[in-house]
Design an enzyme around this catalytic site. Structure first.
Site, PDB file in Angstrom:
ATOM      1  N   PRO A  11    -107.826  49.150   2.661  1.00 31.18           N
ATOM      2  CA  PRO A  11    -106.552  49.852   2.522  1.00 31.18           C
ATOM      3  C   PRO A  11    -106.679  51.376   2.438  1.00 31.18           C
ATOM      4  O   PRO A  11    -105.684  52.088   2.625  1.00 31.18           O
ATOM      5  CB  PRO A  11    -105.968  49.284   1.227  1.00 31.18           C
ATOM      6  CG  PRO A  11    -107.152  48.802   0.453  1.00 31.18           C
ATOM      7  CD  PRO A  11    -108.143  48.331   1.477  1.00 31.18           C
ATOM      8  N   THR A  12    -107.885  51.879   2.173  1.00 33.12           N
ATOM      9  CA  THR A  12    -108.059  53.328   2.055  1.00 33.12           C
ATOM     10  C   THR A  12    -108.514  53.980   3.356  1.00 33.12           C
ATOM     11  O   THR A  12    -108.517  55.208   3.460  1.00 33.12           O
ATOM     12  CB  THR A  12    -109.077  53.659   0.947  1.00 33.12           C
ATOM     13  OG1 THR A  12    -110.359  53.140   1.311  1.00 33.12           O
ATOM     14  CG2 THR A  12    -108.652  53.045  -0.378  1.00 33.12           C
ATOM     15  N   SER A  13    -108.905  53.185   4.350  1.00 35.69           N
ATOM     16  CA  SER A  13    -109.382  53.758   5.615  1.00 35.69           C
ATOM     17  C   SER A  13    -108.238  54.405   6.384  1.00 35.69           C
ATOM     18  O   SER A  13    -107.084  53.963   6.310  1.00 35.69           O
ATOM     19  CB  SER A  13    -110.021  52.678   6.484  1.00 35.69           C
ATOM     20  OG  SER A  13    -111.227  52.229   5.933  1.00 35.69           O
ATOM     21  N   THR A  41    -109.370  44.706   0.865  1.00 36.23           N
ATOM     22  CA  THR A  41    -110.585  44.839   0.059  1.00 36.23           C
ATOM     23  C   THR A  41    -110.348  45.819  -1.087  1.00 36.23           C
ATOM     24  O   THR A  41    -109.535  46.734  -0.983  1.00 36.23           O
ATOM     25  CB  THR A  41    -111.764  45.320   0.907  1.00 36.23           C
ATOM     26  OG1 THR A  41    -111.465  46.617   1.442  1.00 36.23           O
ATOM     27  CG2 THR A  41    -112.034  44.357   2.058  1.00 36.23           C
ATOM     28  N   ASP A  68    -116.937  51.313  10.077  1.00 35.49           N
ATOM     29  CA  ASP A  68    -118.134  50.546  10.421  1.00 35.49           C
ATOM     30  C   ASP A  68    -118.695  49.793   9.216  1.00 35.49           C
ATOM     31  O   ASP A  68    -119.284  48.722   9.367  1.00 35.49           O
ATOM     32  CB  ASP A  68    -119.199  51.474  11.001  1.00 35.49           C
ATOM     33  CG  ASP A  68    -118.802  52.014  12.372  1.00 35.49           C
ATOM     34  OD1 ASP A  68    -118.314  51.224  13.191  1.00 35.49           O
ATOM     35  OD2 ASP A  68    -118.971  53.223  12.612  1.00 35.49           O
ATOM     36  N   GLU A 273    -124.458  52.874   6.227  1.00 37.45           N
ATOM     37  CA  GLU A 273    -124.523  52.709   4.775  1.00 37.45           C
ATOM     38  C   GLU A 273    -125.971  52.597   4.321  1.00 37.45           C
ATOM     39  O   GLU A 273    -126.849  52.260   5.108  1.00 37.45           O
ATOM     40  CB  GLU A 273    -123.752  51.453   4.339  1.00 37.45           C
ATOM     41  CG  GLU A 273    -122.297  51.402   4.780  1.00 37.45           C
ATOM     42  CD  GLU A 273    -121.428  52.451   4.110  1.00 37.45           C
ATOM     43  OE1 GLU A 273    -121.792  52.899   3.010  1.00 37.45           O
ATOM     44  OE2 GLU A 273    -120.379  52.817   4.691  1.00 37.45           O
TER      45      GLU A 273
END
Length: 323
Positions: A11-13, A41, A68, A273
């Protein structure tokens, strides 16, 4: 029977754009014949757990909306299962390397159209020890750029933030003694970094692997040997144009299986990551994941084996075509 779709989204992307457009996304998928539900998420690892639950509930397709990192988590949730559903991708991150590699539209509804059109392609994924990745694994200080770049800078200048941070880190680069066994060859010596690519796009460099194939069963292995600051800066400049492969400090090879070890600590980057430290064993899992792709992707010479699978279209869509 109507098919079932499960959306897993961060939701923050993308400055929460997908979250705001979710009602429109659900309506569009319902009209295309999918009973659709969504999961947002909240923390690291959520997307992996939800992907596993989606398999248990026998969804026909999974749709990932995020960067990604979110995509990597979903792939880790389905990679070992025999009933892997087809995967739809709505790129919402800063760089979206895998979305770039597939030539997906960079807008939500355009990416959704690719999923609804129903063309899919089986692509390779990588396995590093017991972890999976879909785009890139790498080691060396410069490869830490993607997870050390401040999020505020990324929100202001986008993928250019990685270039800024990369050049800032150049003076800190130190060579590490590595042993890299790849298929029937061995590299042993000092290197600044190594990259294992599955696609042509890495950290926004869209020409880092100019001859990439998404489904040929091979990694592209790039090793940058010990070099001075001027040489390294030159290599980075060449890489932006896809002209680095012939540089004398660059080893550029194809391999299916790779083992890398070192007596010195070296951090690993997996799909942008933090991925732990060496040693690591890498295997290429050929054509392991079925991903929705634009119908003309084969014209881009990214696919080695032309196997596009058409999806069964919704009843309404089919009726319109029959008229």
């Amino acid at each position: 029977m109507r098919k079932r779709a499960r959306i897993i989204y961060n939701p923050t992307s993308g400055k929460e754009l997908f979250k705001r457009m979710l009602p429109d996304v659900l309506i569009k998928l319902e009209k295309a014949g999918y009973e659709t539900s969504a999961y947002a998420t909240e923390r690291e690892g959520d997307a992996t757990l939800e992907a596993e639950r989606a398999l248990d509930n026998n969804y026909d397709i999974l749709i990932v909306a995020g960067g990604d990192g979110t995509l990597n988590e979903v792939v880790n949730g389905i990679a070992e299962q025999p009933n892997r559903p087809r995967l739809g991708i709505i790129p919402m991150g800063t760089v979206n390397d895998f979305g770039r590699a597939l030539h997906l539209p960079n807008d939500i509804m355009g990416a959704l159209d690719v999923i609804i059109e129903g063309h899919s392609t089986k692509v390779d994924i990588g396995k590093m020890n017991n972890r999976y990745f879909i785009n890139l694994a790498a080691g060396g200080q410069l490869t830490q750029v993607s997870y050390e770049t401040p999020s505020k800078l990324k929100s202001i200048v986008g993928s250019f933030a990685y270039y800024i941070k990369g050049f800032e880190m150049l003076p800190q680069m130190k060579a590490v003694d590595l042993r890299i066994e790849y298929d029937d060859k061995v590299f042993q010596g000092e290197a600044l970094l190594f990259l294992l690519g599955l696609t042509n796009s890495m950290a926004g460099f869209e020409k880092l692997v100019p001859d990439a194939k998404l489904d040929d069963g091979y990694y592209t292995l790039i090793i940058v040997e010990k070099a001075n600051l001027a040489e390294l800066g030159h290599i980075m400049t060449l890489a932006s144009r896809g002209e680095h492969t012939k540089h004398p400090k660059v080893i550029y090879e194809k391999a299916k299986s790779i083992n890398i070890s070192s007596f010195t600590d070296m951090q690993l980057n997996v799909d942008g990551e933090y991925g732990g430290k060496l040693p690591a064993n890498f295997l290429n899992l050929e054509r392991h994941i079925d991903v929705f792709t634009p119908h003309d992707i084969h014209n881009e010479e990214l696919i080695d084996q032309p196997t596009v699978t058409p999806q069964l279209k919704s009843e309404d869509h089919q009726q319109n075509e029959d008229k």
